[in-house]
Design a protein around this motif. Sequence first.
Motif, short mmCIF file in Angstrom:
data_model
loop_
_atom_site.label_atom_id
_atom_site.label_comp_id
_atom_site.label_asym_id
_atom_site.label_seq_id
_atom_site.Cartn_x
_atom_site.Cartn_y
_atom_site.Cartn_z
N CYS A 165 0.84 -1.21 0.00
CA CYS A 165 0.00 0.00 0.00
C CYS A 165 0.86 1.25 0.00
O CYS A 165 2.07 1.21 0.28
CB CYS A 165 -0.92 0.01 1.22
N ILE A 166 0.24 2.36 -0.32
CA ILE A 166 0.86 3.68 -0.24
C ILE A 166 0.40 4.34 1.06
O ILE A 166 -0.80 4.46 1.31
CB ILE A 166 0.46 4.55 -1.44
N SER A 167 1.35 4.75 1.88
CA SER A 167 1.03 5.40 3.15
C SER A 167 0.68 6.88 2.89
O SER A 167 1.37 7.57 2.13
CB SER A 167 2.22 5.31 4.10
N LYS A 168 -0.37 7.34 3.55
CA LYS A 168 -0.77 8.74 3.45
C LYS A 168 -0.81 9.35 4.85
O LYS A 168 -1.56 8.88 5.71
CB LYS A 168 -2.15 8.86 2.79
N VAL A 169 0.02 10.34 5.09
CA VAL A 169 0.07 11.00 6.39
C VAL A 169 0.17 12.50 6.18
O VAL A 169 0.73 12.96 5.17
CB VAL A 169 1.27 10.52 7.24
N ASP A 181 -0.93 19.19 5.08
CA ASP A 181 -1.06 18.71 3.70
C ASP A 181 -0.67 17.22 3.63
O ASP A 181 0.24 16.78 4.32
CB ASP A 181 -0.16 19.52 2.76
N PRO A 182 -1.34 16.45 2.76
CA PRO A 182 -1.04 15.02 2.71
C PRO A 182 0.32 14.73 2.06
O PRO A 182 0.73 15.40 1.12
CB PRO A 182 -2.18 14.46 1.85
N THR A 183 1.00 13.74 2.60
CA THR A 183 2.23 13.24 1.99
C THR A 183 2.04 11.74 1.74
O THR A 183 1.36 11.06 2.50
CB THR A 183 3.45 13.47 2.89
N SER A 241 -7.15 2.60 -4.83
CA SER A 241 -7.53 1.71 -3.72
C SER A 241 -6.35 1.29 -2.86
O SER A 241 -6.53 0.73 -1.78
CB SER A 241 -8.23 0.46 -4.27
N ASP A 242 -5.12 1.57 -3.31
CA ASP A 242 -3.93 1.19 -2.54
C ASP A 242 -3.48 2.27 -1.57
O ASP A 242 -2.52 2.06 -0.81
CB ASP A 242 -2.78 0.86 -3.50
N ILE A 243 -4.11 3.42 -1.58
CA ILE A 243 -3.75 4.49 -0.64
C ILE A 243 -4.38 4.20 0.72
O ILE A 243 -5.59 3.98 0.81
CB ILE A 243 -4.22 5.86 -1.17
N ARG A 244 -3.58 4.19 1.77
CA ARG A 244 -4.06 3.90 3.11
C ARG A 244 -3.57 4.99 4.08
O ARG A 244 -2.39 5.37 4.04
CB ARG A 244 -3.54 2.56 3.61
N PRO A 245 -4.44 5.52 4.94
CA PRO A 245 -3.98 6.50 5.93
C PRO A 245 -3.15 5.81 7.01
O PRO A 245 -3.45 4.69 7.43
CB PRO A 245 -5.29 7.05 6.50
N GLY A 246 -2.09 6.48 7.46
CA GLY A 246 -1.28 5.94 8.54
C GLY A 246 0.17 5.76 8.15
O GLY A 246 0.52 5.74 6.96
N LYS A 247 1.02 5.64 9.17
CA LYS A 247 2.46 5.45 8.97
C LYS A 247 2.78 3.96 8.84
O LYS A 247 2.03 3.11 9.27
CB LYS A 247 3.24 6.04 10.15
N ILE A 286 1.40 -1.00 6.94
CA ILE A 286 0.97 0.26 7.55
C ILE A 286 0.37 -0.06 8.92
O ILE A 286 -0.43 -0.98 9.06
CB ILE A 286 -0.06 0.98 6.66
N ALA A 287 0.79 0.69 9.93
CA ALA A 287 0.34 0.43 11.30
C ALA A 287 -1.16 0.65 11.42
O ALA A 287 -1.71 1.58 10.84
CB ALA A 287 1.09 1.33 12.28
#
Length: 217
Positions: free
Chosen positions: A41-45, A51-53, A186-192, A200-201
């Motif tokens: 997945c891609i992490s989004k934080v 701003d999202p990274t 669909s591979d973007i997930r929030p979290g580190k 992703i935790a």
Amino acid sequence: MRFYELLIGIFIGLVTGGISSFIVWFIVYHIIVPHVEFSECISKVPDENGDPTYRIKIENSGRRPAIDIKINIRYRVKAAHDSKPLKWLITYIPFSKDKREQIPYLNPVRHKHKSMREVIPLLINDATFEENVFPDDIREMYLLGKLQLEDLFSIGHDHGLQVFVFCYDSFSGTRKIFKSKIYTLSDIRPGKFERHSLNIASKKTAVKKEQTVDELN
């Protein structure tokens, strides 16, 4: 010794030597080698400004260090523009401000689960989205520095982001090429990412870590 016995001996020696050389070559170049794996997945934080990274994580799950690692992150979309037929639009997304896109080495984690893994940020607003190629709304957000990965995944009929890793085996000097899956919306997930894995935790894990930090403070 008869002549044909000599020929048989030479033939057996050549076959044995060839098989031995092939086994050694196969082990050195295909078994005891680096092997790069990618997060699913891609992490989004959010950053310090909210701003999202976006980030992807890699590890060397092989048996030898990988050196002189070069990383290419390619985004492509099949879209129509200016009443032209569908075509592939491609750009490369940097992960470093200087755009050198290199990592010196990556040690294997096979027997050392706490060994180094590399987090690769996706610097979307540092990429190049050419005029008269990408849609105007994408260009506008890009010029404002507000372009998000979800925006890129919202255009076109077929799109994706893929990571290519080029590296050298630290022992043999052989160049290896690894490529990730094609990431989509669909591979973007929030979290580190978890510290010692490519996962992703979960929210529970993140909350526990924050509580631990607060108790230490």
